[in-house]
Design a protein around this motif. Structure first.
Motif, mmCIF file in Angstrom:
data_model
loop_
_atom_site.group_PDB
_atom_site.id
_atom_site.type_symbol
_atom_site.label_atom_id
_atom_site.label_comp_id
_atom_site.label_asym_id
_atom_site.label_seq_id
_atom_site.Cartn_x
_atom_site.Cartn_y
_atom_site.Cartn_z
ATOM 1 N N THR B 34 0.848 -1.191 0.000
ATOM 2 C CA THR B 34 0.000 0.000 0.000
ATOM 3 C C THR B 34 0.881 1.236 0.000
ATOM 4 O O THR B 34 1.731 1.393 0.869
ATOM 5 N N LYS B 58 -2.861 -8.761 3.995
ATOM 6 C CA LYS B 58 -3.475 -7.493 3.646
ATOM 7 C C LYS B 58 -3.033 -6.376 4.597
ATOM 8 O O LYS B 58 -3.005 -6.566 5.817
ATOM 9 N N VAL B 59 -2.679 -5.252 4.023
ATOM 10 C CA VAL B 59 -2.246 -4.123 4.846
ATOM 11 C C VAL B 59 -3.486 -3.495 5.472
ATOM 12 O O VAL B 59 -4.383 -3.038 4.762
ATOM 13 N N LEU B 60 -3.551 -3.494 6.797
ATOM 14 C CA LEU B 60 -4.755 -2.968 7.457
ATOM 15 C C LEU B 60 -4.591 -1.491 7.788
ATOM 16 O O LEU B 60 -5.460 -0.682 7.500
ATOM 17 N N TYR B 61 -3.462 -1.160 8.400
ATOM 18 C CA TYR B 61 -3.197 0.257 8.687
ATOM 19 C C TYR B 61 -2.340 0.794 7.546
ATOM 20 O O TYR B 61 -1.243 0.291 7.305
ATOM 21 N N PRO B 62 -2.870 1.778 6.805
ATOM 22 C CA PRO B 62 -2.236 2.116 5.522
ATOM 23 C C PRO B 62 -0.991 2.985 5.613
ATOM 24 O O PRO B 62 -0.290 3.141 4.631
ATOM 25 N N TYR B 63 -0.733 3.567 6.761
ATOM 26 C CA TYR B 63 0.394 4.492 6.848
ATOM 27 C C TYR B 63 1.547 3.878 7.630
ATOM 28 O O TYR B 63 1.363 2.933 8.392
ATOM 29 N N THR B 65 4.227 3.724 10.623
ATOM 30 C CA THR B 65 4.207 4.185 12.006
ATOM 31 C C THR B 65 5.608 4.167 12.600
ATOM 32 O O THR B 65 6.007 5.068 13.316
#
Lengths: 413, 183, 257
Positions: B34, B58-63, B65
């Protein structure tokens, strides 16, 4: 009806959600988009504008959003599948004509890439604060359909879904995406045309003289004809009878406006799409939509690792709202946790449907960012822990809020 | 899972770098990737950045950290995003553009004269692709093959050969550097 | 006035069933049925925007926006429609006083005809349209039936945006002609002076002078669809499907009927 292969850009792409939606509109057979550029939805219009002319479709940049939505309602009546694309202030400008479209039972799609608000707000960052505006924004009573995608792939798929729903129920359909999803680049698979099912328009095919524009079929939806084909159409945003002729007594108000509502509400079961996971033994259910529902899955995983029985109810369709499902679950679970990128909108519909049978925890988040999964996890823990019935919606305090307000907003204390 | 921050200034192809790496991971390496870019005031003029999350699921948190890799092509980009780099992260710099401080914690620093190499190849604009080759060799977040497949269609067709050469230049330099460090 | 419109259609050789009338004025259903065109009662001021959608989705249609709020709510649509030279035959009913909300000033109102008088300058609609690129401009009172029908016929066969301003007392004139209205329209008629081909700059309506009516300008200019096809054809070449060619069979709305 299958999609036309000339409209479908079959292949595997690495594109953002906006572009995916533009490609989705093409695949759905959309031939006319009128819009006015506004961040963060511009890329969707750009994508459509780039490709549309090669397939006999047109994008026109109108003078403003009022013109854009008026033009697509006109184009829909001339027989085209149509869409408009906007965000933030542009969405507000379109409100009057959304109600007009609903009153005329016009099939069209509106893509709203939500940004931080209010007013000019944060054009380049995300938000989910237009959800109630989607539902109630135009004056008067009407119903429409709103769906909330959570990835570029869904922006492609759901754009087609939105066109299908618009044709089937002859109503405006809102794609309530948000900047995060719109500007997120991921893999998008566009299938072959024969794998894409399209809903055809409900054409009237009888003798022109016998056509009654607003006479409903059994499912409460009337049939349509193309302007300029000899039906002597009288189509008005004024309250009208089945012929379209203006009337103003309460019987007609009851009959006509009631049907505008009923044609959506009585077909709710067919319209609503939910994604449910691990609800069977759940003590807590997270109800979410759009990008929040994606981040929520991480929060749910974290809570499960801590032994909490938590299920996931994702609203793919937000409007109409799944009242019955929430009411049913409320009898079985301790709490609902509702993360949204606003200070409480859809959460109040969850609370309304609970009838006091379960607690409701709101995880608010201002525009310009998405929830931290830790916050959603902590809110789930809070919901699982609370044994008392709390009458009002419990507002969870996120780490960000604690940081900004040093322990909470004064207003809330 | 790997989190990458690409930072530089407008015109260097920073966003494009994120897209090419993401495309390689998502389409050719069969992972989930993502990519998000910064828009608006913060994206204008000076600092320009994009972020990429690569994952097996699947990437859940898109940003990003806690950034695993900072890909820095400008001083401002480095200054702005260095604090977000994980203590165990990797810092990749174009040494012609960035003067870095001595690294914090266990941060490993790898430098490449990407802009100079690009000038040697005759086109300064391919510095980002040299950096991408370097990034591929050092981090192994994306595969060499995936990247070579992702480049066509992501760069102007006329300049494809040059970009392929540029990528290899960066990749080989990275491999050499690793050999030297490890040997 | 609708009868005059029907006469215009006939003179132009246009069949009513090809005609769409988007309008922010509420018509009588009986009239629409009688004349047999398709009528769309739009949101206020958006008749041109709505008509743009109709026209682009099916370029074979003759789209005739009938507007009452043309210069107020719809001012920007008029300006841009003229600039684009969208193929629309715009009929502006300039009633000076919006009778349903008596005395409320609209931007085309002139002082003499308002019950309480107003101090605002009115728009000179033919001049505005002409300067924005409209290819045909005319003004008549509702009693200039022959001239008006001729203008409508001429405008319908022009390629581009035409603007015909009609001085008529109130949107419901054609449904219930009260004495006041009849007097007023007679007043307009009696105080008018025909000056065909007059420079539109000189036709502003002022309380002191005669109302200048006539066919003012008629010119040729590439329409929106023609320009669109030319430009995209140039850039895209073979890849481009010209839009709306062959009587609009390739418009976004698909084939007629």
């Amino acid at each position: 009806m299958k999609a036309d292969q000339r409209d479908v850009l079959t292949g595997v792409y690495y594109i953002d959600g906006d572009v995916a939606s533009g490609y989705g509109a093409l695949a759905a057979g959309c031939k006319f988009i009128a819009g006015y550029p506004i961040t963060p939805s511009t890329e969707a219009a750009e994508a459509f504008a780039r490709i549309a002319p090669k397939g006999g479709a047109m994008f026109i940049q109108m003078e403003d959003e009022l013109a854009s939505i008026s033009a697509i309602v006109g184009a829909a009546w001339a027989g085209a599948k149509t869409m408009t694309i906007t965000s933030g202030p542009g969405y507000s400008l379109m409100m009057e004509t959304i109600g007009y479209g609903a009153m005329l039972e016009t099939p069209f799609v509106l893509l709203n890439i939500q940004r931080g608000g209010p007013s000019t707000g944060v054009p380049t960052k995300t938000g989910q604060a237009d959800m109630m505006q989607a539902r109630w924004g135009s004056h008067g009573d009407y119903e429409l359909i709103a769906i909330a995608p959570d990835s570029p792939q869904e922006l492609f798929d759901h754009t087609i879904k939105a066109f299908n729903l618009a044709e089937k129920y002859r109503c405006p359909v809102m794609i309530m995406a948000d900047e995060c999803v719109g500007h997120m680049t991921e893999k998008v698979v566009i299938p072959r045309a024969e794998e894409i099912e399209l809903e055809p328009r409900r054409w009237y095919t009888g003798p022109p003289d016998e056509y009654i524009p607003f006479k409903p079929d059994e499912d409460l939806v009337p049939k349509m004809v193309k302007a300029g084909s000899g039906h002597k159409l009288f189509i008005s945003g004024r309250l009208h009878d089945e012929r379209g002729y203006p009337v103003d007594n309460e019987h007609f108000e009851l009959k006509y406006v009631r049907r505008l509502i009923d044609k959506i509400m009585c077909n709710k079961d067919k319209i609503i799409e939910l994604k449910e996971e691990q609800l069977d033994d759940a003590d807590v259910v997270v109800v979410s939509y759009g990008i929040s529902s994606r981040v929520a899955v991480r929060g749910i995983e974290m809570a499960r690792e801590k032994g909490i029985k938590v299920g996931n109810l994702r609203l793919i369709t937000v409007w109409p709202f799944p009242d019955e499902r929430i009411t049913e679950l409320a009898k079985k679970v301790k709490a609902f946790v509702v993360p949204e990128i606003n200070y409480g909108q859809v959460v109040f519909d969850v609370a309304r449907c609970c009838h006091g049978n379960a607690n409701v925890v709101l995880v608010p988040h201002g525009g310009a960012g998405v929830h931290m999964p830790d916050d959603i996890c902590d809110a789930i823990l809070l919901g699982a822990k609370e044994e008392r019935k709390i009458e009002k919606v419990i507002e969870f305090k996120t780490q960000l809020e604690k940081l900004v307000f040093k322990g909470g907003s004064k207003l809330k204390e | 899972m790997a989190e990458v921050r690409f930072a530089g200034y407008g015109g260097q192809g920073i966003i494009r770098s994120g897209i090419i790496a993401g495309k390689a991971a998502a389409i050719y390496d069969n992972k989930y990737a993502t990519m998000s870019q910064s828009f608006g005031p913060e994206a204008r003029g000076g600092a320009c950045s994009s972020q990429l999350v690569v994952s097996e699921s699947k990437v859940l948190y898109p940003y990003v950290t806690d950034v695993d890799v900072l890909f820095a092509m400008s001083q401002e980009g480095y200054d702005k995003f260095e604090p977000g780099l994980s203590e165990n992260g990797i810092l990749l710099v174009d040494e012609d553009m960035v003067k870095h401080k001595s690294p914090r914690g266990n941060i490993k620093v790898y430098s490449i004269p990407a802009t100079r190499f690009a000038e040697e190849l005759g086109r300064k604009i391919v510095a980002n692709v040299i950096m991408l080759g370097f990034f591929t060799a050092i981090t192994e977040i994306v595969t060499y093959e995936g990247m070579k497949k992702a480049l066509p269609g992501s760069v102007p067709e006329k300049a494809l050969e040059l970009n392929m050469t540029a990528f290899d230049r960066g990749f080989e330099y990275g491999k050499e550097l690793l050999k030297k460090k490890n040997g | 006035m609708i009868t005059t419109f029907a006469k215009g259609l006939e003179k132009a050789g246009v069949k009513p069933n090809q005609v769409c009338v988007p309008s922010d004025i509420l018509f009588e259903p009986a009239i629409v049925k009688h004349f047999g065109f398709d009528y769309f009662h739009t949101t206020r001021g958006r008749a041109i925007a709505f008509g743009t959608g109709l026209k682009l989705a099916n370029p074979a249609l003759k789209v005739v926006p009938f507007t009452g709020d043309l210069m107020t709510v719809g001012g920007n649509h008029f300006v841009h429609g003229s600039r684009r030279n969208m193929e629309l035959t715009v009929i502006c009913i300039n009633n000076f006083v919006y009778r349903k909300i008596a005395g409320k000033a609209v931007s085309i109102e002139t002082p003499k005809f308002s019950p309480y008088s107003t101090f605002e300058e009115p728009f000179n609609i033919p001049h505005l349209g002409n300067s924005c690129g409209a290819i045909y401009t005319a003004r008549w009172t509702a009693l200039h039936t022959e001239e008006l029908a001729d203008s409508i016929a001429e405008a319908l066969n022009k390629k581009g945006l035409s603007i015909i301003e009609i001085l008529a007392p109130g949107p419901d004139y054609y449904t219930s002609i009260s004495n006041v209205n009849a007097d007023l329209v007679r007043f307009y008629y009696d105080n008018s002076e025909i000056r065909n081909d007059e420079d539109p700059r000189n036709v502003g309506i002022t309380p002191e002078n005669k109302i200048i009516v006539g066919k003012f300008t008629s010119k040729e200019r590439s329409t929106f669809i023609d320009s669109y096809n030319a430009q995209l054809g140039n850039v895209l070449g073979e890849k481009f499907t010209p839009y709306g060619i062959e009587s609009g069979k390739k418009g976004a709305g698909g084939k007629n009927g």
